[in-house]
Design a protein around this motif. Structure first.
Motif, PDB file in Angstrom:
ATOM      1  N   VAL A  79       4.366   3.480   3.223  1.00  0.00           N
ATOM      2  CA  VAL A  79       3.957   4.203   4.427  1.00  0.00           C
ATOM      3  C   VAL A  79       4.385   3.463   5.683  1.00  0.00           C
ATOM      4  O   VAL A  79       4.761   4.088   6.684  1.00  0.00           O
ATOM      5  CB  VAL A  79       2.425   4.423   4.408  1.00  0.00           C
ATOM      6  N   ASN A  80       4.367   2.141   5.629  1.00  0.00           N
ATOM      7  CA  ASN A  80       4.676   1.332   6.814  1.00  0.00           C
ATOM      8  C   ASN A  80       6.127   0.872   6.882  1.00  0.00           C
ATOM      9  O   ASN A  80       6.483   0.075   7.756  1.00  0.00           O
ATOM     10  CB  ASN A  80       3.750   0.116   6.857  1.00  0.00           C
ATOM     11  N   GLY A  81       6.957   1.342   5.956  1.00  0.00           N
ATOM     12  CA  GLY A  81       8.369   1.008   6.016  1.00  0.00           C
ATOM     13  C   GLY A  81       8.695  -0.424   5.641  1.00  0.00           C
ATOM     14  O   GLY A  81       9.735  -0.959   6.040  1.00  0.00           O
ATOM     15  N   VAL A  82       7.818  -1.061   4.865  1.00  0.00           N
ATOM     16  CA  VAL A  82       8.069  -2.425   4.388  1.00  0.00           C
ATOM     17  C   VAL A  82       8.695  -2.312   3.004  1.00  0.00           C
ATOM     18  O   VAL A  82       8.142  -1.657   2.117  1.00  0.00           O
ATOM     19  CB  VAL A  82       6.764  -3.244   4.317  1.00  0.00           C
ATOM     20  N   ARG A  83       9.843  -2.957   2.802  1.00  0.00           N
ATOM     21  CA  ARG A  83      10.573  -2.740   1.555  1.00  0.00           C
ATOM     22  C   ARG A  83      10.787  -4.004   0.729  1.00  0.00           C
ATOM     23  O   ARG A  83      11.167  -3.925  -0.430  1.00  0.00           O
ATOM     24  CB  ARG A  83      11.948  -2.115   1.857  1.00  0.00           C
ATOM     25  N   LEU A  84      10.551  -5.187   1.302  1.00  0.00           N
ATOM     26  CA  LEU A  84      10.802  -6.434   0.579  1.00  0.00           C
ATOM     27  C   LEU A  84       9.531  -6.924  -0.099  1.00  0.00           C
ATOM     28  O   LEU A  84       8.505  -7.126   0.558  1.00  0.00           O
ATOM     29  CB  LEU A  84      11.329  -7.518   1.516  1.00  0.00           C
ATOM     30  N   LEU A  85       9.601  -7.138  -1.414  1.00  0.00           N
ATOM     31  CA  LEU A  85       8.440  -7.589  -2.178  1.00  0.00           C
ATOM     32  C   LEU A  85       8.835  -8.710  -3.120  1.00  0.00           C
ATOM     33  O   LEU A  85       9.768  -8.584  -3.903  1.00  0.00           O
ATOM     34  CB  LEU A  85       7.863  -6.431  -3.000  1.00  0.00           C
ATOM     35  N   VAL A  86       8.079  -9.826  -3.063  1.00  0.00           N
ATOM     36  CA  VAL A  86       8.178 -10.878  -4.068  1.00  0.00           C
ATOM     37  C   VAL A  86       6.912 -10.794  -4.906  1.00  0.00           C
ATOM     38  O   VAL A  86       5.805 -11.070  -4.416  1.00  0.00           O
ATOM     39  CB  VAL A  86       8.342 -12.273  -3.439  1.00  0.00           C
ATOM     40  N   ASN A  87       7.062 -10.405  -6.145  1.00  0.00           N
ATOM     41  CA  ASN A  87       5.949 -10.157  -7.053  1.00  0.00           C
ATOM     42  C   ASN A  87       5.761 -11.341  -7.996  1.00  0.00           C
ATOM     43  O   ASN A  87       6.690 -12.104  -8.249  1.00  0.00           O
ATOM     44  CB  ASN A  87       6.238  -8.878  -7.857  1.00  0.00           C
ATOM     45  N   THR A  88       4.555 -11.478  -8.519  1.00  0.00           N
ATOM     46  CA  THR A  88       4.241 -12.564  -9.442  1.00  0.00           C
ATOM     47  C   THR A  88       4.032 -12.014 -10.845  1.00  0.00           C
ATOM     48  O   THR A  88       3.148 -11.185 -11.067  1.00  0.00           O
ATOM     49  CB  THR A  88       2.984 -13.321  -9.000  1.00  0.00           C
ATOM     50  N   GLY A  89       4.848 -12.476 -11.775  1.00  0.00           N
ATOM     51  CA  GLY A  89       4.677 -12.150 -13.181  1.00  0.00           C
ATOM     52  C   GLY A  89       4.266 -13.390 -13.944  1.00  0.00           C
ATOM     53  O   GLY A  89       3.851 -14.403 -13.364  1.00  0.00           O
ATOM     54  N   THR A  90       4.377 -13.337 -15.251  1.00  0.00           N
ATOM     55  CA  THR A  90       3.968 -14.468 -16.078  1.00  0.00           C
ATOM     56  C   THR A  90       4.889 -14.590 -17.284  1.00  0.00           C
ATOM     57  O   THR A  90       5.365 -13.587 -17.823  1.00  0.00           O
ATOM     58  CB  THR A  90       2.512 -14.297 -16.558  1.00  0.00           C
ATOM     59  N   ALA A  91       5.113 -15.817 -17.703  1.00  0.00           N
ATOM     60  CA  ALA A  91       5.883 -16.042 -18.926  1.00  0.00           C
ATOM     61  C   ALA A  91       5.167 -15.450 -20.142  1.00  0.00           C
ATOM     62  O   ALA A  91       5.798 -15.229 -21.176  1.00  0.00           O
ATOM     63  CB  ALA A  91       6.118 -17.538 -19.128  1.00  0.00           C
ATOM     64  N   TRP A  92       3.888 -15.165 -19.994  1.00  0.00           N
ATOM     65  CA  TRP A  92       3.131 -14.577 -21.097  1.00  0.00           C
ATOM     66  C   TRP A  92       3.549 -13.129 -21.386  1.00  0.00           C
ATOM     67  O   TRP A  92       3.097 -12.540 -22.354  1.00  0.00           O
ATOM     68  CB  TRP A  92       1.639 -14.637 -20.797  1.00  0.00           C
ATOM     69  N   GLN A  93       4.394 -12.560 -20.535  1.00  0.00           N
ATOM     70  CA  GLN A  93       4.957 -11.231 -20.827  1.00  0.00           C
ATOM     71  C   GLN A  93       6.088 -11.314 -21.847  1.00  0.00           C
ATOM     72  O   GLN A  93       6.600 -10.285 -22.277  1.00  0.00           O
ATOM     73  CB  GLN A  93       5.496 -10.591 -19.543  1.00  0.00           C
TER      74      GLN A  93
END
Length: 264
Positions: A79-93
């Motif tokens: 909605v706010n036009g923000v497109r850059l995301l650094v997400n946190t995953g896990t090696a447990w995947q």
């Protein structure tokens, strides 16, 4: 900084003047308003609910934190036009070094969020990176993790109940983790829409027995180990490797584990 309404911020004492805190009431509408006010260039998504072995009472918390809130965040970004995301995953995947095989329900919810993220990448041009974290440590860490337990046992001169020590641990110092997040953001700014995956590893997993000895060098004390008779979890994870994603990252290689074990 976006936090839950009930979050305790005692760990941020001393840095409060440098951080603007927004408390989320749980609604999507308020989260849209928060992002409109903050106007971030990049969102670093670190919030999560972690449970190694869940029980029925954990389901609501896992789904709310790892799926509902995370999806609300994506929508507020859209909605706010923000497109850059650094997400946190896990090696447990990545049990058994597979592309996807969750160790536990926590890891499964992290993967489920990535499926939702794929929609925002493909339909709305998001530029995202997910960092799969191995075990992390550093000064001031209040989580009941191995390094903190070792240092505390050394200070108090008491035995510590542990396993045989054959499983591998991949511990990454907090400063290296921060460097990895910043490097990921820089990579996103240079690339187009898509979802990149990186592993944040020391590059040198060690057996628990060696980690125990190395972790105590700076304390100059010995901790007596009391062997556990506990049954190993059906999908308990050693450090392992996540070759496909770690090889693509080239991040957080200079781990401070050898010389940087700092007493807490």
């Amino acid at each position: 900084m976006l936090v839950r309404a009930e979050s305790c911020l005692d760990a941020l004492k001393g840095a409060s003047d440098a951080v603007t805190v927004h408390r989320h009431d749980g609604s999507t509408a308020q989260l849209v308003d928060i992002l409109a006010q903050a106007r971030p260039d990049t969102v670093f998504h670190l919030a999560a609910a972690f449970v190694a072995e869940h029980v029925p009472g954990d389901i609501d918390r896992l789904v709310h934190a790892n799926l509902l809130f995370a999806t609300q965040l994506l929508e507020a970004m859209r909605v706010n036009g923000v497109r850059l995301l650094v997400n946190t995953g896990t090696a447990w995947q990545h049990y058994g070094n597979r592309d996807y095989d969750p160790v536990n329900l926590y890891a499964a919810t992290k993967q489920a969020f990535e499926a939702i993220l794929a929609y925002y990448v493909n339909a709305h041009g998001f530029i995202a990176a997910t960092l799969a974290l191995f075990d992390t440590y550093g000064p001031g860490d209040e989580r009941p993790k191995l390094m903190r337990a070792l240092w505390r046992a050394a200070r108090e001169g008491r035995p510590l109940a542990m396993s045989s020590g054959r499983q591998l641990l991949d511990l990454v110092y907090v400063d290296d983790v921060v460097d990895a997040y910043l490097a990921a953001e820089s990579a996103l700014r240079e690339g187009g829409a898509g979802h990149r995956h990186y592993g944040v590893s020391s590059g040198a997993p060690l057996p628990l027995a060696r980690r125990r000895r190395r972790g105590l060098r700076t304390s100059r004390r010995r901790v007596a180990r009391r062997a556990l008779g506990r049954t190993r979890r059906p999908r308990a994870r050693g450090a392992g490797s996540v070759d496909g994603i770690r090889g693509a990252a080239g991040m957080a290689r200079a781990s401070r584990i050898s010389g940087g074990n700092k007493a807490q």
